[in-house]
Enzyme design. Structure first.
Site, PDB file in Angstrom:
ATOM      1  N   HIS A  67       1.755  40.797 -33.306  1.00 34.19           N
ATOM      2  CA  HIS A  67       3.275  40.029 -32.769  1.00 34.19           C
ATOM      3  C   HIS A  67       4.505  39.772 -32.465  1.00 34.19           C
ATOM      4  O   HIS A  67       5.237  39.974 -34.005  1.00 34.19           O
ATOM      5  CB  HIS A  67       2.510  39.061 -32.017  1.00 34.19           C
ATOM      6  CG  HIS A  67       1.348  38.739 -31.244  1.00 34.19           C
ATOM      7  ND1 HIS A  67       0.654  38.044 -31.030  1.00 34.19           N
ATOM      8  CD2 HIS A  67      -0.093  40.269 -31.497  1.00 34.19           C
ATOM      9  CE1 HIS A  67      -0.475  38.676 -30.061  1.00 34.19           C
ATOM     10  NE2 HIS A  67      -0.633  39.745 -30.979  1.00 34.19           N
ATOM     11  N   GLU A  70       6.646  37.821 -32.358  1.00 39.51           N
ATOM     12  CA  GLU A  70       7.207  36.757 -32.944  1.00 39.51           C
ATOM     13  C   GLU A  70       5.913  36.261 -34.120  1.00 39.51           C
ATOM     14  O   GLU A  70       7.449  35.550 -35.458  1.00 39.51           O
ATOM     15  CB  GLU A  70       6.443  35.143 -31.696  1.00 39.51           C
ATOM     16  CG  GLU A  70       6.152  35.217 -30.712  1.00 39.51           C
ATOM     17  CD  GLU A  70       5.545  35.654 -29.762  1.00 39.51           C
ATOM     18  OE1 GLU A  70       5.706  35.335 -28.781  1.00 39.51           O
ATOM     19  OE2 GLU A  70       5.102  36.850 -30.278  1.00 39.51           O
ATOM     20  N   CYS A 109       0.969  33.204 -27.816  1.00 43.77           N
ATOM     21  CA  CYS A 109      -0.083  33.553 -27.560  1.00 43.77           C
ATOM     22  C   CYS A 109      -0.290  31.866 -29.226  1.00 43.77           C
ATOM     23  O   CYS A 109       0.355  31.912 -29.396  1.00 43.77           O
ATOM     24  CB  CYS A 109      -0.747  34.678 -28.180  1.00 43.77           C
ATOM     25  SG  CYS A 109      -1.003  34.632 -29.944  1.00 43.77           S
ATOM     26  N   CYS A 117       0.699  32.693 -32.799  1.00 41.71           N
ATOM     27  CA  CYS A 117       1.543  32.710 -32.131  1.00 41.71           C
ATOM     28  C   CYS A 117       3.174  31.125 -32.975  1.00 41.71           C
ATOM     29  O   CYS A 117       3.458  30.832 -32.921  1.00 41.71           O
ATOM     30  CB  CYS A 117       2.466  33.533 -31.688  1.00 41.71           C
ATOM     31  SG  CYS A 117       2.495  35.543 -32.244  1.00 41.71           S
TER      32      CYS A 117
END
Length: 160
Positions: A56, A58, A86, A89
Site C-alpha cells: 500500500h 503508506e 486501512c 497501514c
C-alpha cells in the site's frame, strides 16, 4: 532557500503520486512523509506491480522514509495519505512511530469505488489501541476522492 510548504502542498504531492500510480496501472493511492517541513519519501501503491498485497502507498512510504533516514523510528515525521489508512497501514504507521497522519478520502469513499476495505475508523482504531498517533481527516477530500473516478476511467477497476 526553500519556500515553506503547506499541508495542502504535501497532500497535493500525495495526489500526484497516486496519479502516477494510476498511470502505471496501480490502485489510486498516494502518500508522502515529511519531517521538519521537508519531504522524506513520496510513493504510490504498488500492489499489482510487486504482487504484494502489503504494498500500500503508506507502507511503501514508510519503507522509503526508513531507508532515506536510515532509521526505523520515524518520530518527528508526519504522513499525508490520499485515503484513510486501512488497519494494516495504521498499525505500520504506529509501529514506525510517526507523529501524525493526515488523510483526504475516507474508507467509505474507497468502498464506494469498489475497494473491500475493512470498515474501521482510523482515528477510533488509534484511540482504541492507545496509540499516541494523531489522526486527522478531510484534507483535500474531494480531490482525493476524485482519484477513484480517474482510476475507473483508466479502466483499472476491473483488475481489482
Amino acid at each position: 532557500m526553500h519556500e515553506p510548504r503547506s499541508e495542502a502542498d504535501f497532500m497535493a504531492m500525495a495526489i500526484a503520486k497516486a496519479r502516477e500510480g494510476i498511470a502505471a496501472g496501480q490502485s489510486p493511492f498516494g502518500a508522502v512523509i515529511v519531517r521538519s517541513g521537508e519531504v522524506v519519501a513520496a510513493t504510490h501503491n504498488t500492489v499489482w506491480r510487486d504482487l504484494d498485497p502489503t504494498a500500500h502507498a503508506e507502507v511503501n512510504c514508510i519503507r522509503g522514509a526508513a531507508g532515506a533516514l536510515q532509521a526505523i523510528d520515524l518520530h518527528g515525521c508526519e504522513m499525508y495519505s490520499t485515503c484513510e489508512p486501512c488497519p494494516m497501514c495504521l498499525a505500520a504507521i504506529h509501529w514506525a512511530k510517526i507523529d501524525r497522519v493526515v488523510y483526504g478520502a475516507t474508507i467509505d469513499d474507497a468502498a464506494r469505488a469498489g475497494f473491500c476495505e475493512l470498515h474501521v475508523d482510523a482515528q477510533a482504531l488509534a484511540q482504541m489501541g492507545r496509540s499516541p498517533l494523531k489522526v486527522e481527516s478531510g484534507l483535500l477530500r474531494a480531490e482525493c476522492a476524485a482519484l477513484f473516478q480517474q482510476w475507473r476511467e483508466a479502466g483499472l477497476c476491473q483488475a481489482y
